[in-house]
Structures are given as structure tokens and as C-alpha cells.
Design a protein around this motif. Structure first.
Motif, PDB file in Angstrom:
ATOM      1  N   UNK A 282       0.833  -1.202   0.000  1.00 14.77           N
ATOM      2  CA  UNK A 282       0.000   0.000   0.000  1.00 14.77           C
ATOM      3  C   UNK A 282       0.869   1.255   0.000  1.00 14.77           C
ATOM      4  N   UNK A 283       1.985   1.202   0.705  1.00 13.76           N
ATOM      5  CA  UNK A 283       2.937   2.309   0.732  1.00 13.76           C
ATOM      6  C   UNK A 283       4.052   2.006  -0.261  1.00 13.76           C
ATOM      7  N   UNK A 284       4.213   2.814  -1.298  1.00 16.96           N
ATOM      8  CA  UNK A 284       5.260   2.545  -2.301  1.00 16.96           C
ATOM      9  C   UNK A 284       6.651   2.409  -1.694  1.00 16.96           C
ATOM     10  N   UNK A 285       6.890   3.040  -0.556  1.00 17.24           N
ATOM     11  CA  UNK A 285       8.207   2.948   0.071  1.00 17.24           C
ATOM     12  C   UNK A 285       8.524   1.529   0.531  1.00 17.24           C
ATOM     13  N   UNK A 286       7.469   0.708   0.722  1.00 11.04           N
ATOM     14  CA  UNK A 286       7.656  -0.672   1.175  1.00 11.04           C
ATOM     15  C   UNK A 286       7.659  -1.675   0.015  1.00 11.04           C
ATOM     16  N   UNK A 287       7.405  -1.217  -1.202  1.00  9.77           N
ATOM     17  CA  UNK A 287       7.335  -2.116  -2.345  1.00  9.77           C
ATOM     18  C   UNK A 287       8.625  -2.908  -2.578  1.00  9.77           C
ATOM     19  N   UNK A 288       9.823  -2.344  -2.340  1.00  6.23           N
ATOM     20  CA  UNK A 288      11.036  -3.147  -2.527  1.00  6.23           C
ATOM     21  C   UNK A 288      11.073  -4.409  -1.681  1.00  6.23           C
ATOM     22  N   UNK A 289      10.396  -4.418  -0.523  1.00  2.00           N
ATOM     23  CA  UNK A 289      10.345  -5.632   0.288  1.00  2.00           C
ATOM     24  C   UNK A 289       9.491  -6.675  -0.413  1.00  2.00           C
ATOM     25  N   UNK A 290       8.325  -6.259  -0.888  1.00  3.39           N
ATOM     26  CA  UNK A 290       7.442  -7.162  -1.621  1.00  3.39           C
ATOM     27  C   UNK A 290       8.159  -7.716  -2.850  1.00  3.39           C
ATOM     28  N   UNK A 291       8.894  -6.850  -3.546  1.00  4.22           N
ATOM     29  CA  UNK A 291       9.607  -7.282  -4.748  1.00  4.22           C
ATOM     30  C   UNK A 291      10.719  -8.268  -4.407  1.00  4.22           C
ATOM     31  N   UNK A 292      11.397  -8.046  -3.287  1.00  3.75           N
ATOM     32  CA  UNK A 292      12.528  -8.899  -2.924  1.00  3.75           C
ATOM     33  C   UNK A 292      12.099 -10.294  -2.517  1.00  3.75           C
TER      34      UNK A 292
ATOM     35  N   UNK B  61      22.396  -4.329  -7.879  1.00  2.04           N
ATOM     36  CA  UNK B  61      22.918  -3.525  -6.768  1.00  2.04           C
ATOM     37  C   UNK B  61      21.873  -2.523  -6.278  1.00  2.04           C
ATOM     38  N   UNK B  62      21.128  -1.929  -7.217  1.00  2.00           N
ATOM     39  CA  UNK B  62      20.103  -0.968  -6.829  1.00  2.00           C
ATOM     40  C   UNK B  62      18.968  -1.652  -6.079  1.00  2.00           C
ATOM     41  N   UNK B  63      18.615  -2.862  -6.489  1.00  2.00           N
ATOM     42  CA  UNK B  63      17.554  -3.598  -5.800  1.00  2.00           C
ATOM     43  C   UNK B  63      17.922  -3.852  -4.338  1.00  2.00           C
ATOM     44  N   UNK B  64      19.183  -4.148  -4.075  1.00  2.00           N
ATOM     45  CA  UNK B  64      19.616  -4.352  -2.691  1.00  2.00           C
ATOM     46  C   UNK B  64      19.594  -3.043  -1.910  1.00  2.00           C
ATOM     47  N   UNK B  65      20.008  -1.946  -2.542  1.00  2.00           N
ATOM     48  CA  UNK B  65      19.957  -0.649  -1.846  1.00  2.00           C
ATOM     49  C   UNK B  65      18.519  -0.279  -1.520  1.00  2.00           C
ATOM     50  N   UNK B  66      17.619  -0.500  -2.484  1.00  2.00           N
ATOM     51  CA  UNK B  66      16.205  -0.187  -2.265  1.00  2.00           C
ATOM     52  C   UNK B  66      15.625  -1.047  -1.144  1.00  2.00           C
ATOM     53  N   UNK B  67      16.025  -2.321  -1.108  1.00  2.00           N
ATOM     54  CA  UNK B  67      15.521  -3.224  -0.077  1.00  2.00           C
ATOM     55  C   UNK B  67      15.971  -2.769   1.304  1.00  2.00           C
ATOM     56  N   UNK B  68      17.240  -2.460   1.452  1.00  2.00           N
ATOM     57  CA  UNK B  68      17.738  -2.030   2.755  1.00  2.00           C
ATOM     58  C   UNK B  68      17.030  -0.764   3.230  1.00  2.00           C
ATOM     59  N   UNK B  69      16.813   0.161   2.310  1.00  2.00           N
ATOM     60  CA  UNK B  69      16.111   1.397   2.662  1.00  2.00           C
ATOM     61  C   UNK B  69      14.686   1.109   3.107  1.00  2.00           C
ATOM     62  N   UNK B  70      13.999   0.225   2.371  1.00  2.00           N
ATOM     63  CA  UNK B  70      12.612  -0.117   2.709  1.00  2.00           C
ATOM     64  C   UNK B  70      12.521  -0.833   4.045  1.00  2.00           C
ATOM     65  N   UNK B  71      13.486  -1.667   4.349  1.00  2.00           N
ATOM     66  CA  UNK B  71      13.468  -2.381   5.624  1.00  2.00           C
ATOM     67  C   UNK B  71      13.569  -1.408   6.798  1.00  2.00           C
ATOM     68  N   UNK B  72      14.320  -0.335   6.615  1.00  2.00           N
ATOM     69  CA  UNK B  72      14.409   0.688   7.660  1.00  2.00           C
ATOM     70  C   UNK B  72      13.109   1.481   7.753  1.00  2.00           C
TER      71      UNK B  72
END
Length: 229
Positions: free
Chosen positions: A77-87, A127-138
């Protein structure tokens, strides 16, 4: 296979992404396989399939191909959390190239279910996918709402855990609730070259938290690295 199908159905009820796939045909090791990827090139489908965890890659472990297509419409629902769903999903990230998904079980741990997903990217996109994931986890540590397989699911807790694997890796513990059920699912997401490796661990009965076996992650990283992933 009935127990695994029950586990996957329970996962689907909770929107636990890859556990929603059904048990498929066997996936054993092969004597011959494709050559290594050219430098700077992502693994192609044949290489991913050969690199994917197979039965008896580790003693007692059994792997099978997914018989159903994973849900790639999962959305936070929050785009900021989408990298977690994608990962933790299969090829949800629009930059993903190819993927190989396997269901895995351990004969010595009948109360556990695992899934392994390999996804190829360009090196920069991985590499960007991992950066996005770490940011979303925070950003999403307190949980988030999502929809998968057309069903709402609430992740009430998202914890980041230190893991050493591949070029870089992170562990994730997620508590999900949906359709009256609750479960804890553990993940390790690792990057080996331009390949993203996701290993999931869950309890089919949804009673306990199941850790991701480090040797399963290490073996999968080893196989991807052997093909230049």
C-alpha cells in the motif's frame, strides 16, 4: 506431497508470496549444463534453471519446480515498502530479467517448508535492488499493508537481521496476518553478481518461526557463482 500443498495453501491465505505456489515435478541435479555467463551479462533462463537448488544438492534436501505461476501483482500500500514485496516475491521488480523458483523440503525437518528463488538482473539493477531493499526495511520496520493474490495481508513486524552470503545479503523476519491466520516467515536475500537469491523458511502449520538454513543459502550462492552469476 499433501503436507507441502497444505503449507503452501496456508501461505497463500496469509499472502506469503512464494509459498502460494503448488508442488510440482522433481528437480534433480544434472551431469551437464550450460556454460558460464559472459562477463557483465546476467544469467539466462537455462543458466538459472541449472543453478537453481536441486534434490540432493545437500543431503536430505528435496527440491521441486513450481507447478503454478507466482503472483506478480503483489503490491504494498505504501510505495516505500514495495522493494520488500519485490525482494520476497518472484520477478515482481519490473527490472528483473528471468527467474527460477523451487520449493524445497528437508527430510530431517518435516515441520518446515522452504522456497528458493533466483532472479537475474543487470549488475547495476541488482545492486540498486539491494539498496532499495535495505532502505525499505528501515522505513517499514513497523509493518505495512499489502495485497497479494487479490487478498489483503498485514505485515505487523519487519525485522532486518545480519547475514553474510554472496556479495551482500540481508536477513528478514516478517510477521504476517490475513484471513484470520498469522505466521512468521524468515527470508535471506542475497546478491551474487547480477543475480538476486531469495530463500524463504516457514512452518507449514503456522505455529513457529523456522530459520533459514545457512547451508541452503551458501549452496545456492555457490551454484550461482559457478555459472558467473
Amino acid at each position: 506431497m499433501r503436507a507441502k500443498r497444505n503449507a503452501l495453501s496456508a501461505g497463500a491465505a496469509l499472502g506469503l508470496l512464494l509459498l502460494a505456489t503448488a508442488c510440482g515435478g522433481g528437480s534433480g541435479s544434472e551431469d551437464k549444463g550450460p556454460g558460464r555467463a559472459a562477463p557483465g551479462r546476467p544469467l539466462n533462463q537455462e543458466q538459472l534453471d541449472h543453478a537453481a537448488f536441486a534434490t540432493d544438492d545437500l543431503p536430505g534436501f528435496v527440491a521441486s519446480r513450481s507447478a503454478a505461476k507466482p503472483d506478480r501483482s503483489a503490491k504494498a500500500a505504501d510505495p516505500a515498502c514495495q522493494p520488500i514485496v519485490a525482494a520476497v516475491g518472484d520477478r515482481i521488480n519490473p527490472r528483473a530479467k528471468q527467474s527460477a523458483l523451487r520449493s524445497v523440503s528437508d527430510r530431517a525437518a518435516p515441520g518446515s517448508a522452504y522456497a528458493v528463488d533466483l532472479t537475474s538482473y543487470t549488475a547495476a539493477d541488482a545492486r540498486q535492488a539491494m539498496r532499495d531493499l535495505r532502505s525499505a526495511l528501515d522505513t517499514c520496520a513497523d509493518g505495512f499493508e499489502a495485497t497479494t493474490m487479490g487478498r489483503p495481508v498485514s505485515y505487523t513486524s519487519v525485522k532486518k537481521k545480519p547475514v553474510r552470503a554472496g556479495d551482500e545479503a540481508v536477513g528478514i523476519e516478517m510477521v504476517g496476518q490475513g484471513m484470520g491466520r498469522k505466521a512468521t516467515v524468515n527470508y535471506v536475500v542475497a546478491r551474487q553478481g547480477s543475480t538476486m537469491i531469495m530463500v524463504l523458511a516457514a512452518d507449514p502449520a503456522l505455529r513457529k518461526s523456522v530459520p533459514v538454513p545457512p547451508r541452503l543459502v551458501d549452496k545456492q550462492v555457490e551454484k550461482v557463482a559457478a555459472l558467473g552469476g
